[in-house]
Design a protein around this motif. Structure first.
Motif, short mmCIF file in Angstrom:
data_model
loop_
_atom_site.label_atom_id
_atom_site.label_comp_id
_atom_site.label_asym_id
_atom_site.label_seq_id
_atom_site.Cartn_x
_atom_site.Cartn_y
_atom_site.Cartn_z
N LEU A 69 -2.79 4.24 -9.23
CA LEU A 69 -4.29 4.55 -8.93
C LEU A 69 -4.05 6.56 -9.13
O LEU A 69 -4.98 6.64 -9.23
CB LEU A 69 -4.11 4.25 -7.26
N THR A 81 -9.07 -1.07 -8.72
CA THR A 81 -8.61 -1.55 -7.23
C THR A 81 -9.13 -2.67 -7.38
O THR A 81 -9.04 -3.15 -6.05
CB THR A 81 -9.95 -0.67 -6.62
N TYR A 123 -5.86 -4.11 -7.14
CA TYR A 123 -5.26 -4.35 -6.48
C TYR A 123 -5.69 -5.12 -4.88
O TYR A 123 -4.49 -5.68 -4.83
CB TYR A 123 -5.33 -2.82 -6.52
N ASN A 138 0.74 -1.48 0.24
CA ASN A 138 0.15 0.51 0.01
C ASN A 138 0.63 1.43 0.01
O ASN A 138 0.13 2.64 -0.38
CB ASN A 138 -0.42 0.21 1.32
N THR A 194 -6.54 7.89 -11.49
CA THR A 194 -7.87 8.81 -10.72
C THR A 194 -8.86 10.14 -11.28
O THR A 194 -9.84 9.97 -11.35
CB THR A 194 -7.37 9.32 -9.53
#
Length: 275
Positions: free
Chosen positions: A225, A244, A247, A205, A229
């Motif tokens: 990301l 996501t 991910y 993360n 975005t």
């Protein structure tokens, strides 16, 4: 009455679980919707799934590199950290060098520091030594950042392993390497897995250090990301939902496979006998 109580108990547990997993399910479902369907009000629960979001995602060649970077940096850094931490924790647990308690506190206090508090000196050091945008040095930085917490977890487990195992091994002619890796290590497997999972989630993360001391060659999924975005003056929900969903795969797979050991590791609970 007992059956009714059990039914209510498990019903409440399922309800709580659904509340926690609803956002995950929603983002996965959204990855198969169009932009208009994602933003529709009221929300559309019935829709025709589409794979266009994933096609558009993988049409970008850079995404494969970013996924590969995340996997390499996460697994590589955590493996290095767990190996080093296990050996350090064994030393603290068995040989108890002078100032062990202070050293353990110092290790944990390092992990308490927020990233922005150390990012400037780390950046200046990496630039000065020419380490910026290097897979190896970014991996070693993540490993360094993961070691303190791993040492704390593993020392707790090693303290619970009787020293009689060590003594028996030495009396029977075993070397310290044999005792460490053949006798003691199998007994702290839950701790190793817990340290591995917790640090994997942290590195997986991590965005700030990858952005500052990394570069074009080391971009990971959080970086992807961030830059993807916004699109056309607004949030690109199709990209966000598809990215996501991908991910979340690696952490979920590892947690699912090692959930039994992870539960024991989180509670520091192991059952060991005496020699």
């Amino acid at each position: 009455m007992t059956r009714l109580r059990a039914t209510l108990y498990y019903g409440i547990l399922w309800l709580i679980s659904l509340c926690f997993f609803a956002p995950i399910g929603w983002i996965v479902l959204s990855s198969f919707k169009t932009q208009n369907e994602i933003l529709a009000m009221p929300p559309k629960l019935l829709f025709s799934p589409t794979f266009d979001n994933y096609r558009a995602l993988f049409a970008n060649d850079g995404i494969f590199k970013q996924i590969a970077n995340s996997v390499f940096l996460s697994l590589g850094a955590v493996i290095v950290a767990v190996v080093v931490s296990f050996l350090a924790a064994f030393c603290f647990s068995r040989f108890k060098p002078r100032g062990t308690d202070f050293l353990m506190f110092l290790l944990l206090s390092i992990r308490m520091l927020p990233g922005p508090a150390v990012i400037l000196p780390v950046f200046l050091m990496y630039v000065a030594f020419g380490w910026k945008d290097s897979h190896l040095w970014l991996l070693l930085f993540y490993a360094m950042f993961s070691i303190p917490f791993s040492v704390w977890i593993l020392k707790g487990f090693l303290d619970g392993v009787s020293t009689r195992y060590d003594e028996t091994g030495l009396v029977n002619g075993g070397s310290w390497m044999h005792i460490i890796f053949k006798v003691v290590l199998p007994q702290v497997r839950p701790g190793l897995i817990a340290a591995f999972i917790f640090n994997l989630i942290f590195v997986w993360n991590e965005y700030l250090f990858n952005f500052i001391i990394g570069g074009v060659n080391t971009q990971n999924i959080p970086y992807a990301l961030m830059v993807g975005t916004y699109s056309d003056g607004g949030l690109n929900w199709t990209f966000i939902s598809a990215m996501t969903s991908i991910y979340m795969v690696l952490p979920i797979v590892f947690i699912f496979i090692f959930q039994k050991y992870l539960l024991v590791g989180m509670t520091f609970g192991t059952v060991r006998g005496e020699v």
